[in-house]
Design a protein around this motif. Structure first.
Motif, short mmCIF file in Angstrom:
data_model
loop_
_atom_site.label_atom_id
_atom_site.label_comp_id
_atom_site.label_asym_id
_atom_site.label_seq_id
_atom_site.Cartn_x
_atom_site.Cartn_y
_atom_site.Cartn_z
N ASP A 1 2.12 4.57 51.34
CA ASP A 1 0.80 4.07 50.99
C ASP A 1 0.21 3.24 52.13
O ASP A 1 -0.99 3.32 52.41
N GLN A 2 1.03 2.44 52.80
CA GLN A 2 0.56 1.69 53.96
C GLN A 2 0.00 2.64 55.02
O GLN A 2 -1.05 2.38 55.62
N MET A 3 0.71 3.73 55.26
CA MET A 3 0.27 4.69 56.27
C MET A 3 -1.06 5.34 55.87
O MET A 3 -1.94 5.55 56.71
N ALA B 1 8.86 -8.41 55.10
CA ALA B 1 8.73 -8.38 56.55
C ALA B 1 9.34 -7.10 57.12
O ALA B 1 8.76 -6.47 58.02
N VAL B 2 10.51 -6.71 56.61
CA VAL B 2 11.16 -5.48 57.08
C VAL B 2 10.31 -4.26 56.73
O VAL B 2 10.12 -3.36 57.56
N LEU B 3 9.79 -4.22 55.49
CA LEU B 3 8.93 -3.10 55.10
C LEU B 3 7.68 -3.05 55.97
O LEU B 3 7.21 -1.98 56.36
N GLY B 4 7.16 -4.23 56.30
CA GLY B 4 6.00 -4.28 57.18
C GLY B 4 6.31 -3.75 58.56
O GLY B 4 5.51 -3.03 59.17
N ILE B 5 7.49 -4.09 59.08
CA ILE B 5 7.90 -3.61 60.40
C ILE B 5 8.07 -2.09 60.39
O ILE B 5 7.55 -1.38 61.27
N ILE B 6 8.77 -1.58 59.38
CA ILE B 6 8.99 -0.13 59.30
C ILE B 6 7.66 0.61 59.15
O ILE B 6 7.39 1.60 59.84
N GLY B 7 6.81 0.10 58.25
CA GLY B 7 5.51 0.73 58.04
C GLY B 7 4.64 0.66 59.28
O GLY B 7 3.93 1.63 59.62
N PHE C 1 2.78 5.35 65.53
CA PHE C 1 2.80 6.74 65.97
C PHE C 1 1.89 7.61 65.11
O PHE C 1 1.25 8.54 65.61
N PHE C 2 1.83 7.28 63.82
CA PHE C 2 1.10 8.12 62.86
C PHE C 2 -0.41 8.02 63.06
O PHE C 2 -1.12 9.04 63.01
#
Length: 438
Positions: A337-339, A270-276, A282-283
């Motif tokens: 990779d998410q980005m 969940a945290v990784l999802g939020i950060i990504g 913005f990206f």
């Protein structure tokens, strides 16, 4: 990973939410002043779909591990019913339902996905039954996937397509933050279980379907063509095959590495999802503008180069002698990779620029999705065997090789300017008229 480090990682989500709320409110105020009703309704649909998919993607891998205790090979096998709809159902939907407009098809797709999520959460006591519900859910998702770009570009009203798609993806990603936040808060403070999360996801997708019913543009516009397979678009199809292979390695095995090798729980995802997602908020709009400014060829080539390093970093993080910091390299590669998944919009704008007519765009995108899923069905199976026999590192080494092939394939792209395209088509029409008169 120590308790202190884990707590630090989990608390990162709380800090990024404040900036997300402020920026998103500014974005909403601008949208209300500048865009049409259908445009705003599609944004609202994207928000609900982003919430639903954010919750689902954050919890699905931990759900599989905790509920069914499957092996890496079985995890790879799970992707067959999950990805088969990308090949079969999209072909069916664009052939049998070609008389429907994009909006009507979007309504059907989101309702199917919602039913599938309810089935997974409440009516899947065994692994075999899970696969049936997974097929149903994935069918809805994959019917909708090619519609996102075509609906977005149809609502652009002459604005630059890359920028419009970037904005839609940025908003969708912002909604994913909400979904990830629901998971993080729910599991940490409110004793959530997987039935609750799948229920919330299903409700969000059903809400999106209801909102689509309020849209007018495209509702009564049947497709002029069915799924297309033309020689002119061969490079587009090939790029989709490579994208499907690379995408599937990360969607299937990147979370599995964090779960099985680094022992991470659902709150970390969940945290990784939020950060990504906050980063992507913005990206993605910036990426859309860069596509308009630098062109599809440059963006897709840059993605391929970055992916080589991401694959090697992710697959060998544990082998580089970084000790306790190896997990942070894995986290970084996961977010990058998410980005990079957003670069798929460059393929959508590429096909619009080379399309012979506007009616080719949506069915050609659908064919691209279908073709890339032929590979996506086999890659997880092969990856599961590689993991079991040789180790997970070789799975990501193969992904790096795919990225290299992708780079040299992108170098073959030739994107005509709008002026060149108009002249070329005018010449073709003139030749056809001349042939008809003889």
């Amino acid at each position: 990973m120590s308790i202190k480090e884990t707590a630090c990682a989990k608390n990162c989500g709380a800090f990024v939410l404040e900036e997300y709320v402020e920026v998103n409110m500014i974005m909403i105020r601008k949208l209300l002043n500048n865009y049409s009703k259908d445009f705003l309704l599609f944004i609202l649909c994207s928000i609900f779909i982003g919430i639903g998919m954010g919750i689902n993607e954050t919890t699905f891998n931990n759900f599989l591990d905790k509920t069914y205790s499957i092996t890496p090979f079985m995890r790879g096998l799970t992707e067959f019913p999950r990805e088969f709809p990308g090949f079969f159902v999209v072909l069916i939907s664009f052939s049998v339902f070609h008389f429907l407009g994009d909006i009507r098809l979007a309504i059907i797709a989101n309702m199917i996905a919602a039913v599938g999520m309810v089935g997974i959460g409440f009516f899947a006591p065994t692994y075999g039954i899970l696969l049936i519900w997974l097929f149903i859910m994935s069918s809805g998702i994959h019917i909708y996937l090619p519609l996102t770009s075509s609906i977005g570009m149809s609502l652009s009203d002459g604005k630059k397509d890359g920028s419009v798609l970037g904005m839609f993806q940025g908003i969708s990603t912002a909604a994913t933050v909400m979904g990830c936040a629901v998971v993080w808060l729910g599991f940490r403070f409110f004793n959530f279980n997987y039935r609750i999360t799948f229920s919330i996801s299903a409700i969000a997708l059903a809400c999106a379907a209801l909102i689509f019913m309020s849209m007018t543009r495209g509702t009564y516009q049947p497709r002029k063509t069915r799924v297309l397979l033309k020689k002119r678009y061969l490079l587009f199809y090939w790029l989709n095959i490579l994208y499907g292979a690379r995408k599937q390695v990360f969607l299937t095995f990147a979370p599995w590495v964090l779960i099985k090798i680094f022992k991470q729980d659902v709150e970390i995802f969940a945290v990784l999802g939020i950060i990504g997602a906050v980063t992507g908020m913005f990206f993605k709009p910036v990426l859309g503008k860069l596509i308009d400014l630098l062109g599809e060829k440059f963006i897709l080539a840059a993605e391929a180069v970055i992916l080589v390093f991401v694959c090697i970093g992710y697959g060998y993080a544990e082998k580089l002698g970084l000790g306790k910091y190896a997990i942070y390299l894995a986290f970084t590669c996961f977010i990058i990779d998410q980005m990079l998944m957003a670069v798929s919009m460059a393929r959508a704008t590429y096909i619009k620029k080379i399309a012979e007519e506007p009616g080719d765009i949506s069915p050609t995108i659908a064919m691209g999705v279908s073709i890339d899923h032929v590979v996506a069905m086999t890659i997880p199976f092969i990856g599961g065997i590689l993991w079991d026999q040789f180790g997970y590192e070789y799975v990501f080494l193969c992904a790096a090789v795919i990225a290299v092939i992708n780079f040299f394939s992108v170098m073959r792209m030739q994107v005509p300017s709008e002026t060149t395209k108009k002249v070329m088509f005018a010449q073709e029409e003139g030749m056809q008229l001349g042939d008809g008169s003889t």
